[in-house]
Motif scaffolding. Sequence first.
Motif, PDB file in Angstrom:
ATOM      1  N   LYS A   1      57.224  11.625 129.560  1.00 16.78           N
ATOM      2  CA  LYS A   1      58.387  11.903 128.462  1.00 16.78           C
ATOM      3  C   LYS A   1      59.177  12.678 128.229  1.00 16.78           C
ATOM      4  CE  LYS A   1      57.109   9.002 124.445  1.00 16.78           C
ATOM      5  NZ  LYS A   1      58.026   8.282 124.132  1.00 16.78           N
TER       6      LYS A   1
ATOM      7  N   ARG B   1      60.194   1.571 133.491  1.00 15.64           N
ATOM      8  CA  ARG B   1      61.042   1.915 132.929  1.00 15.64           C
ATOM      9  C   ARG B   1      60.695   3.365 132.865  1.00 15.64           C
ATOM     10  NH1 ARG B   1      59.542   0.158 128.206  1.00 15.64           N
ATOM     11  NH2 ARG B   1      57.889   2.052 127.050  1.00 15.64           N
ATOM     12  N   GLU B   2      59.699   4.261 132.624  1.00 14.69           N
ATOM     13  CA  GLU B   2      58.890   5.748 133.168  1.00 14.69           C
ATOM     14  C   GLU B   2      59.600   5.555 134.360  1.00 14.69           C
ATOM     15  OE1 GLU B   2      56.346   4.406 129.924  1.00 14.69           O
ATOM     16  OE2 GLU B   2      57.465   3.337 131.666  1.00 14.69           O
TER      17      GLU B   2
ATOM     18  N   PHE C   1      63.468   6.617 135.029  1.00 16.80           N
ATOM     19  CA  PHE C   1      63.142   8.029 134.040  1.00 16.80           C
ATOM     20  C   PHE C   1      63.214   9.222 135.612  1.00 16.80           C
ATOM     21  CE2 PHE C   1      62.469   6.037 129.766  1.00 16.80           C
ATOM     22  CZ  PHE C   1      63.534   5.166 129.794  1.00 16.80           C
TER      23      PHE C   1
ATOM     24  N   GLU D   1      61.618  11.693 130.660  1.00 15.21           N
ATOM     25  CA  GLU D   1      62.664  10.622 130.018  1.00 15.21           C
ATOM     26  C   GLU D   1      63.436  11.165 128.831  1.00 15.21           C
ATOM     27  OE1 GLU D   1      62.033   7.141 126.032  1.00 15.21           O
ATOM     28  OE2 GLU D   1      60.356   8.779 126.709  1.00 15.21           O
TER      29      GLU D   1
ATOM     30  N   SER E   1      57.110  -0.695 130.434  1.00 18.36           N
ATOM     31  CA  SER E   1      56.297   0.243 131.226  1.00 18.36           C
ATOM     32  C   SER E   1      55.094  -0.527 131.955  1.00 18.36           C
ATOM     33  CB  SER E   1      55.630   1.120 129.844  1.00 18.36           C
ATOM     34  OG  SER E   1      54.681   1.510 130.361  1.00 18.36           O
TER      35      SER E   1
ATOM     36  N   TYR F   1      70.316   5.475 130.574  1.00 19.22           N
ATOM     37  CA  TYR F   1      69.072   5.509 129.750  1.00 19.22           C
ATOM     38  C   TYR F   1      69.281   3.987 128.656  1.00 19.22           C
ATOM     39  CZ  TYR F   1      65.863   6.482 125.854  1.00 19.22           C
ATOM     40  OH  TYR F   1      64.822   6.596 125.085  1.00 19.22           O
TER      41      TYR F   1
ATOM     42  N   GLY G   1      66.710   1.023 129.947  1.00 18.40           N
ATOM     43  CA  GLY G   1      65.308   1.221 128.693  1.00 18.40           C
ATOM     44  C   GLY G   1      64.501  -0.251 128.190  1.00 18.40           C
TER      45      GLY G   1
ATOM     46  N   LYS H   1      67.617  10.978 128.531  1.00 26.34           N
ATOM     47  CA  LYS H   1      68.603  10.173 127.453  1.00 26.34           C
ATOM     48  C   LYS H   1      69.648  11.302 127.506  1.00 26.34           C
ATOM     49  CE  LYS H   1      66.738   9.938 122.856  1.00 26.34           C
ATOM     50  NZ  LYS H   1      65.877  10.017 121.876  1.00 26.34           N
TER      51      LYS H   1
END
Length: 294
Positions: free
Chosen positions: A10, A35-36, A39, A13, A32, A24, A28, A17
């Motif tokens: 997080k 995606r992570e 990031f 992320e 998952s 992003y 996005g 962002k």
Amino acid sequence: MDRDVKEVLKACEAMIKEGSSTFYKAFGFLQSPRREAVFVIYAFCRLIDDATDEPERSCYTPEELAERFDQLETAEGHFIWPALRWLFTSFPVSKAPFWKQMEGQRLDSHLTHYESMEQLERYCYLVAGTVGEMLLPVLHGHPDRYVAESGIWLGKAMQIVNIVRDVGEDRDRGRRYIPLELLAKHNYTLQDFQSGVMNSSWTSLIEELCLLAGDWFEKGLCNLEAYPRQSAFCVELAARMYGAILEDAARHHYDVFTRRAHVPAWRKMTLLQQLLKKHGMPLPKEREESTAVS
């Protein structure tokens, strides 16, 4: 995925962002854990970049980042280290492009004025083509050599966009990425550059860089059909949004000395709708808020 891992992901992320709305919004749409993983890669590249460009706000020097990355299994003190351990455990990502990325960013500490297009292309590879190499094992399960080369071309194209967009900011920092070779070719002097002169020579010079970026974007997207559909959509969305930055620069007569080119919201929305249709991608309802173009 345990709570500690979720927390560090997080945090990554949050970095993308804040730092790159284009990346992003584009990535996005991935599911998952891809995606992570994107990031995490972005967050580490951001740390490398900040260590060179904004050392006063960076939590590490370039040397400290390299030292901790070398000892990644035991590195502590920042969320990026457990996040990277998760990345390398979850995907077949090599450390090699990360080392090259750090090498490229360190160039900024001593190579501030470029002489040749060959120098510029090498720099584009080190700081951006390597990002394509980092992302490929995340976005594509079994890439061949041609897909891998395409990812590098795409990263290099995006770096040309960065260079055009940031001409004024880089000049004020004492940097000139536009090679002397290119200035001379278009009869645009160093004094013109320092003064921010916008004339026909400047226009033809930047147009040549934009054509180069366009050629590299084309090479970068030529093997898009080899990607999984969702990855292909995200890659093309990121590329088209980045390319649209050059469209905005052209609309303002390549005044990149006094303004920062950007993509208007209406253009982002148009691109999004076009590519959703092209790739047969519905807008994931669970990601609508975070990926909404604004």
